[in-house]
Design an enzyme around this catalytic site. Structure first.
Site, mmCIF file in Angstrom:
data_model
loop_
_atom_site.group_PDB
_atom_site.id
_atom_site.type_symbol
_atom_site.label_atom_id
_atom_site.label_comp_id
_atom_site.label_asym_id
_atom_site.label_seq_id
_atom_site.Cartn_x
_atom_site.Cartn_y
_atom_site.Cartn_z
ATOM 1 N N GLY A 82 5.159 -2.045 18.929
ATOM 2 C CA GLY A 82 5.517 -1.003 19.874
ATOM 3 C C GLY A 82 4.173 -0.008 20.309
ATOM 4 N N HIS A 134 10.326 -11.374 -1.861
ATOM 5 C CA HIS A 134 8.802 -11.173 -2.476
ATOM 6 C C HIS A 134 9.057 -11.107 -3.936
ATOM 7 C CE1 HIS A 134 4.788 -9.751 -3.157
ATOM 8 N NE2 HIS A 134 4.343 -10.081 -1.760
ATOM 9 N N SER A 167 0.900 -6.163 -4.939
ATOM 10 C CA SER A 167 0.212 -7.048 -4.324
ATOM 11 C C SER A 167 0.607 -8.540 -5.126
ATOM 12 C CB SER A 167 -1.111 -6.872 -4.142
ATOM 13 O OG SER A 167 -1.922 -8.058 -3.966
ATOM 14 N N ARG A 212 6.014 -17.892 -3.008
ATOM 15 C CA ARG A 212 6.847 -16.959 -3.001
ATOM 16 C C ARG A 212 8.146 -17.234 -3.632
ATOM 17 N NH1 ARG A 212 4.747 -12.832 1.765
ATOM 18 N NH2 ARG A 212 2.979 -12.149 0.696
#
Lengths: 639, 250
Positions: free
Chosen positions: A47, A268, A286, A332
């Site tokens: 945006g 995740h 991470s 994942r």
């Protein structure tokens, strides 16, 4: 009557489509651009970059965000990096390879032409951001540094420490603030879009609420752009910011925009587990941690010993056991499901039993503590801040969490929805990631859409537009304003016994249990039965204190949860209809003997675009077939 | 643990505020500070009372939306930790905690603990960018930048714009915030072109917003959740002096 979808993919060879499109597209004369007003809702990467670029081109822009400043949007939390096919490493990368990796990573459920354009544009993003002064990581020679990310075979990820999203967002924010200063963009912070307004079937404005004064206002424009992010918070707990919501895109859906592939949700695997009922959000760590950590749970049920006292032969290193060649680095979705499975068996660790160990003791013995500290020091520190545990001395506890949503409003090649004049960019649309997004590709898509794609394609819409802008007291605006007002008054008048968060938590738990990492026909049907029950109780028994004419955080939240309570059903319908497993959608009935996702390309190689037919009515499905001219579909294997 | 909270309640900018005392019961040490407030709010709403309004969004210490003066310290007692990352295990049973909004004239209270920080956006608007429009940027590697410069620019660019520096300063000065952006851009060749204009305009805007002057106390640095350092202020002052002399303004 089913809607006929036209994806408007340009003819010609794949690598020539975008060039040819730009050569042939209609333009708006510079002197005329001032006559076009564009509304941009949401000021994250997509945006903010779009609003700034529209302003630079000469359009009149109104930009809206619910936060107190456009610099807060959740793009800011992205850690890893941004992909670009620069081939600076001379390691064989190319636009084609980034395109192919993205299509394959998306489990062959995205559009070739869109993804190819994304890969093409990726190189310009880096140049643009460098020119803005984004402090990317550099080598001693002064050139840009790269790393390999998410199992990619080439190093194409550009990064700024672990705060790449922050630095890219601040770059876009600064470009936006520059346009605000120049007067081409008017910014409305602390303002939330409540509805979209169509006149003669075209998007002509929005209804928005000033969150400070409570004032509801109609804003008119020639086109509306939604850059409002994903819907991960339908699960209550996710790695999204607290404010992230589905309202803008769901309101557009209720006005006739098609919602595509809502069942594609990315989980995740390495997040910090829930610590209690008070939990308000989940924190991602991470994935790189899995390079040196070993994942395990106790072999025996009810083995509550301290992890240090459980000997090696009483531990189940289940990823290494099940996937000997990939081990702890399994993708994942596979790592996430495996964690769920061992916890379902009752072997999970930590409070509530929803967690698995990620153990660094072997790595520390092998490389020394200092090496691990050098690699992951900041993550260990963050872990300790949140859990109070020292992961050098005892294993971390991790559990999967909802992270990103690939589905979104359906858009064509020009990023326009099926409603003329309504454009959708970034995570809010469905277009580029198929059933699964690769690491470091979210930032790339947001900025590609905002800086380089939409500012070009929107000109074609304006050039061909017959009806201009309507005054914001047009009857359609008045009507939508009244509807928004009466909905707010209704929420305030229920005065029931339960809080909004209570309902959101209940919905989230149901979605996570039945429509989460692993779905079955039975679980989905159960969810489809329960969701309307929760929603009906919400509208009878929610308690929203305060008034409509002031800052009222409970009221804002109530409006968002009310939309989640309808949207959840759409997500479950889509998951039920898609009788296959692919990427971020796993149906237990459809898996290989090894527990891998089993796609059904013959039956489900399409985009599922849903049309609203009324609350509690089954939405109508329109299929956009996915045609692969360039790539051959293959099955993943990680054994 | 059980805690006593003294929290600033203020209906809006035009109504005087006051401290109200609340009891927080059965607080888990694993809760974040904002989760503790969520629980207090849930209880208030169950009783039909209005929740305590406070700004927050990402809850992972990066968006800069959360604030709170906790026992007189911005973001509470832990160094380099935003309120959303502060966990209750730093407190003990029976503790009393006073929670206030940022106090600074350029940050007027909107409601309870929420203040208006749009002055920061206006400082950025006055020049906190490189004036390049989209398109036409040269290849990213045509401009080598020494790694140390890029790293130092990053250190300054890590500012999250939360306003703790202003809240901590007895003069309500915004120089740490302003100098962080000026430094980030001045340390990179891309930002050098507009360096003089930028520093003059941003400092002028900062003054216009009503932020106070800097008297080198350093409480801003101590309060900063991202470790932005005082040398940025020194750099800004140097650049300002240079630009002023060059432009012949002073």
């Amino acid at each position: 009557m089913s809607i006929k979808l036209n994806s408007k993919i340009p003819a010609g060879p794949l690598d020539d489509k975008w060039t040819r499109y730009r050569q042939e597209m209609k333009l708006v004369n510079p002197a005329n651009k001032r006559k076009f007003d564009v509304i941009v809702v949401g000021t994250g990467l997509a945006g903010a970059s779009a609003a700034a670029t529209f302003g630079e081109l000469g359009y009149n822009v109104k930009a809206f965000c619910f936060q107190d400043s456009p610099r807060r949007a959740h793009s800011i939390a992205a850690q890893g990096g941004i992909n670009a096919a620069k081939n600076y490493r001379n390691d064989g990368d190319s636009v084609y390879r980034l395109f192919y990796d993205t299509i394959k990573g998306g489990d062959f459920r995205s559009r070739e032409a869109n993804v190819y354009r994304l890969a093409e544009v990726s190189v310009h993003i880096i140049d643009q951001c460098v020119a803005q002064g984004v402090p990317f990581a550099r080598e001693y020679g002064g050139l840009l540094d790269n790393r390999s990310f998410g199992g990619a075979q080439v190093s194409r990820t550009f990064y700024a420490r672990g705060q790449t999203g922050q630095q890219l967002l601040l770059g876009a924010y600064q470009a936006l603030e520059r346009q605000i200063h120049l007067g081409s963009v008017k910014m409305y912070p602390r303002t939330e879009m409540l509805d979209i307004v169509l006149i003669d079937g075209q998007a002509k404005g929005i209804i928005a609420r000033d969150l400070v004064t409570g004032k509801i206002e109609a804003h008119s424009a020639n086109a509306v752009v939604l850059a409002t992010g994903g819907y991960g918070n339908v699960f209550f707990l996710s790695t999204n910011a607290k404010g992230c919501n589905v309202t803008a895109t769901y309101r557009a859906f209720k006005k006739g925009a098609l919602f595509a592939n809502p069942c594609y949700t990315q989980i995740h695997p390495t997040c910090i587990p829930v610590s209690g009922d008070h939990q308000s959000k989940l924190t991602l760590m991470s994935e790189s941690l899995r390079n040196d950590g070993r994942v395990w749970v106790p072999k025996k049920l009810g083995d509550n010993r301290h992890p240090g006292q459980i000997p090696d032969d009483a531990r189940d290193y289940y990823l290494e056991r099940k996937y000997p060649s990939y081990g702890n680095l399994a993708p994942r979705d596979i790592a996430s499901r495996a964690a769920k499975q061992v916890c379902d068996e009752g072997r999970g660790v930590g409070p509530g039993g929803r967690g698995v160990y990620l153990d660094f003791s072997d790595a520390i013995n092998r490389f020394g503590k200092h090496k691990i500290e050098e690699r992951y020091g900041n993550l260990f520190e963050m872990y300790e801040r949140i859990t109070g545990e020292n992961a050098y001395e005892q294993p971390m506890r991790i559990y999967p969490a909802v992270h990103y949503t690939m589905g979104g409003l359906w858009v064509d090649y020009e990023l326009m929805s099926n409603i003329p004049g309504l454009f959708v960019i970034g995570e809010a649309n469905f277009s580029d990631h198929g059933a699964n997004r690769l690491g470091a590709s979210a930032l790339m898509q947001g900025l590609a859409d905002g800086y380089f794609v939409l500012p070009q394609t929107i000109a074609g819409y304006f050039a061909g537009q017959k009806n201009g802008r309507y005054p914001n007291d047009h009857p359609e605006f008045r009507k939508a304003e009244e509807e928004a007002r009466s909905r707010i008054n209704k929420l305030l008048s229920i005065k029931g016994k339960r809080t909004v968060a209570d309902f959101h938590r209940e919905l989230g738990k149901l979605m996570w249990d039945d429509v989460g990492m692993a779905r079955t026909e039975a679980s989905l049907k159960q969810a489809l039965k329960r969701i309307p029950e929760i929603r009906h109780e919400f509208w009878e028994n929610v308690n929203v204190p305060g008034s409509a004419s002031e800052l009222n955080t409970a009221l804002e939240y109530a409006g968002r949860v009310a939309d989640f309570l309808e949207f959840a059903q759409l997500l479950a319908y889509d998951a039920l209809e898609r009788e296959e497993s692919c990427g971020g959608h796993f149906r237990e009935e459809y898996q290989t003997e090894d527990g891998e996702a089993l796609r059904n390309d013959e039956k489900f190689s399409y985009v599922a675009a849903w049309e609203f037919k009324g609350v509690d009515q089954f939405p109508e499905l329109t299929k956009e077939p996915l045609v692969y001219e360039e790539v051959r579909m293959t099955q993943r294997s990680y054994k | 643990m059980n805690l006593t909270l003294r929290i600033w309640r203020q209906k809006n900018a035009n109504t005087p505020g006051e401290f109200v005392t609340y009891e927080a019961k059965d607080v888990s040490p694993d809760m974040s500070f904002l989760e503790m407030l969520d629980v207090v709010n849930e209880e208030l709403m169950r009783r039909g009372e209005e929740p305590i309004a406070f700004d927050n969004d990402c809850r992972e210490g990066i968006c800069g939306m959360c604030s709170l003066m906790i026992n007189g310290v911005p973001h509470g007692p832990l160094p380099q930790t935003a309120t959303c990352q502060l966990h209750m295990r730093v407190y003990k049973d029976g503790d009393a905690i006073t929670i206030e909004p940022w106090r600074a004239a350029p940050f007027p209270v909107i409601k309870d603990l929420i203040v208006d920080r749009s002055a920061f956006d206006r400082i950025i608007q006055s020049g906190g960018y490189v004036s390049v429009s989209t398109g036409g940027a040269p290849d990213g590697n045509t401009l080598p930048i020494p790694k140390d410069d890029a790293d130092r620019a990053f250190d300054a660019a890590a500012c999250i714009g939360c306003g703790a520096c202003v809240a901590a300063c007895k003069n309500a000065s915004a120089v740490l915030f302003t100098s962080a952006k000026i430094s980030h851009l001045a340390l990179m060749p891309q930002g050098k072109v507009e360096q003089d204009r930028r520093v003059l305009k941003m400092v002028a805007q900062m003054d216009e917003e009503g932020f106070g002057a800097c008297t080198n106390i350093g409480s801003c640095e101590a309060a900063c959740p991202k470790g932005i350092t005082l040398d940025n202020i020194a750099r800004m002052n140097r650049l300002y002096l240079k630009a002023s002399v060059k432009s012949g303004l002073e």
